[in-house]
Design a protein around this motif. Structure first.
Motif, PDB file in Angstrom:
ATOM      1  N   ARG A 180       0.824  -1.212   0.000  1.00  0.00           N
ATOM      2  CA  ARG A 180       0.000   0.000   0.000  1.00  0.00           C
ATOM      3  C   ARG A 180       0.856   1.260   0.000  1.00  0.00           C
ATOM      4  NH1 ARG A 180      -2.702  -2.463   4.332  1.00  0.00           N
ATOM      5  NH2 ARG A 180      -2.076  -0.742   5.688  1.00  0.00           N
ATOM      6  N   SER A 181       2.099   1.143   0.439  1.00  0.00           N
ATOM      7  CA  SER A 181       3.016   2.278   0.477  1.00  0.00           C
ATOM      8  C   SER A 181       3.901   2.366  -0.758  1.00  0.00           C
ATOM      9  CB  SER A 181       3.921   2.176   1.718  1.00  0.00           C
ATOM     10  OG  SER A 181       3.148   2.170   2.885  1.00  0.00           O
ATOM     11  N   ASP A 182       3.818   1.378  -1.635  1.00  0.00           N
ATOM     12  CA  ASP A 182       4.676   1.350  -2.818  1.00  0.00           C
ATOM     13  C   ASP A 182       4.066   2.232  -3.908  1.00  0.00           C
ATOM     14  OD1 ASP A 182       5.580   0.307  -5.541  1.00  0.00           O
ATOM     15  OD2 ASP A 182       6.927  -0.770  -4.181  1.00  0.00           O
ATOM     16  N   THR A 197      -8.107  -5.558   0.172  1.00  0.00           N
ATOM     17  CA  THR A 197      -7.753  -4.567   1.186  1.00  0.00           C
ATOM     18  C   THR A 197      -6.763  -3.548   0.630  1.00  0.00           C
ATOM     19  OG1 THR A 197      -8.123  -6.187   2.935  1.00  0.00           O
ATOM     20  CG2 THR A 197      -6.775  -4.275   3.500  1.00  0.00           C
ATOM     21  N   ILE A 198      -5.771  -4.031  -0.119  1.00  0.00           N
ATOM     22  CA  ILE A 198      -4.774  -3.132  -0.708  1.00  0.00           C
ATOM     23  C   ILE A 198      -5.442  -2.182  -1.702  1.00  0.00           C
ATOM     24  CG2 ILE A 198      -2.744  -3.015  -2.214  1.00  0.00           C
ATOM     25  CD1 ILE A 198      -1.910  -5.755  -0.905  1.00  0.00           C
ATOM     26  N   GLN A 199      -6.269  -2.724  -2.577  1.00  0.00           N
ATOM     27  CA  GLN A 199      -6.917  -1.931  -3.617  1.00  0.00           C
ATOM     28  C   GLN A 199      -7.881  -0.900  -3.068  1.00  0.00           C
ATOM     29  OE1 GLN A 199      -7.183  -5.936  -6.219  1.00  0.00           O
ATOM     30  NE2 GLN A 199      -9.023  -4.774  -6.042  1.00  0.00           N
ATOM     31  N   SER A 200      -8.583  -1.243  -2.003  1.00  0.00           N
ATOM     32  CA  SER A 200      -9.679  -0.401  -1.533  1.00  0.00           C
ATOM     33  C   SER A 200      -9.356   0.410  -0.290  1.00  0.00           C
ATOM     34  CB  SER A 200     -10.918  -1.264  -1.272  1.00  0.00           C
ATOM     35  OG  SER A 200     -11.298  -1.931  -2.459  1.00  0.00           O
ATOM     36  N   ALA A 201      -8.147   0.314   0.216  1.00  0.00           N
ATOM     37  CA  ALA A 201      -7.794   1.002   1.459  1.00  0.00           C
ATOM     38  C   ALA A 201      -8.056   2.507   1.381  1.00  0.00           C
ATOM     39  CB  ALA A 201      -6.336   0.735   1.809  1.00  0.00           C
ATOM     40  N   GLN A 202      -7.731   3.108   0.248  1.00  0.00           N
ATOM     41  CA  GLN A 202      -7.910   4.552   0.101  1.00  0.00           C
ATOM     42  C   GLN A 202      -9.387   4.942   0.224  1.00  0.00           C
ATOM     43  OE1 GLN A 202      -6.459   6.079  -3.613  1.00  0.00           O
ATOM     44  NE2 GLN A 202      -6.631   8.198  -2.983  1.00  0.00           N
TER      45      GLN A 202
END
Length: 192
Positions: free
Chosen positions: A95-97, A162-167
């Motif tokens: 998620r930070s990349d 989770t990675i895709q939708s975190a924002q």
């Protein structure tokens, strides 16, 4: 012969580094082989000898980035808690990349291929790694019975979502809350 391999590896790394810089600077849609070649200080044919087109360069870049994160967050043990903690740490790093997230947010057509149509190389590697960890957890007694590859694929889907939708949910789930909820979801899924 060894120096040729090292040279090829160095050239490929320069090309991938240049591709990453272009993606961050311009986005996926405006990244071109010409600009990658300019930044990497190689010719366009040098790139085309290694990859057939820009999509292959980007796919390779993503594989290298994701594999790098996987290697940077090694397994700490054979139990479910260790597995879940590793997955949560990997998800947080992804998620930070900047490059990975740029592909997800700025190249939806490319991202959708790997979200809805087929597993990419790095996704298959993640499923295989998860399956191995799940099998170890099953032997340890902390992971429920089931087919490790099927369970690994499901863990990938949960984590990838989770990675895709975190924002989208960051006002509800900050970084720590998101990590805690992902851990709860994975623990609940894997618990015997």
């Amino acid at each position: 012969m060894v120096s040729i391999s090292k040279s090829d590896s160095s050239v490929e790394q320069r090309i991938l580094d240049a591709a990453a810089a272009c993606i961050v600077a311009y986005g996926i849609e405006r990244t071109t082989v010409t600009e990658i070649a300019r930044r990497a200080r190689v010719s366009r044919p040098t790139i085309y000898r290694r990859w057939p087109d820009i999509r292959w360069v980007i796919a390779e870049l993503l594989t290298v980035r994701i594999t790098g994160v996987l290697e940077a967050v090694p397994a700490a043990g054979a139990g479910r808690e260790d597995l879940v903690n590793r997955v949560v740490r990997i998800a947080e790093r992804l998620r930070s990349d900047e490059v990975v997230m740029s592909v997800i947010f700025n190249a939806p057509t490319l991202a959708m291929v790997y979200i809805t149509e087929r597993l990419g190389t790095s996704q298959q590697l993640l499923v295989d790694t998860l399956a191995d960890a799940i099998a170890a957890g099953q032997e340890h007694g902390s992971v429920r019975p089931g087919d490790p590859h099927q369970m690994g694929a499901m863990c990938l889907l949960i984590t990838q979502s989770t990675i895709q939708s975190a924002q989208m949910v960051e006002k509800i789930l900050d970084r720590d809350a998101l990590n805690a909820e992902l851990a709860l979801a994975l623990n609940g899924y894997l618990k015997p």
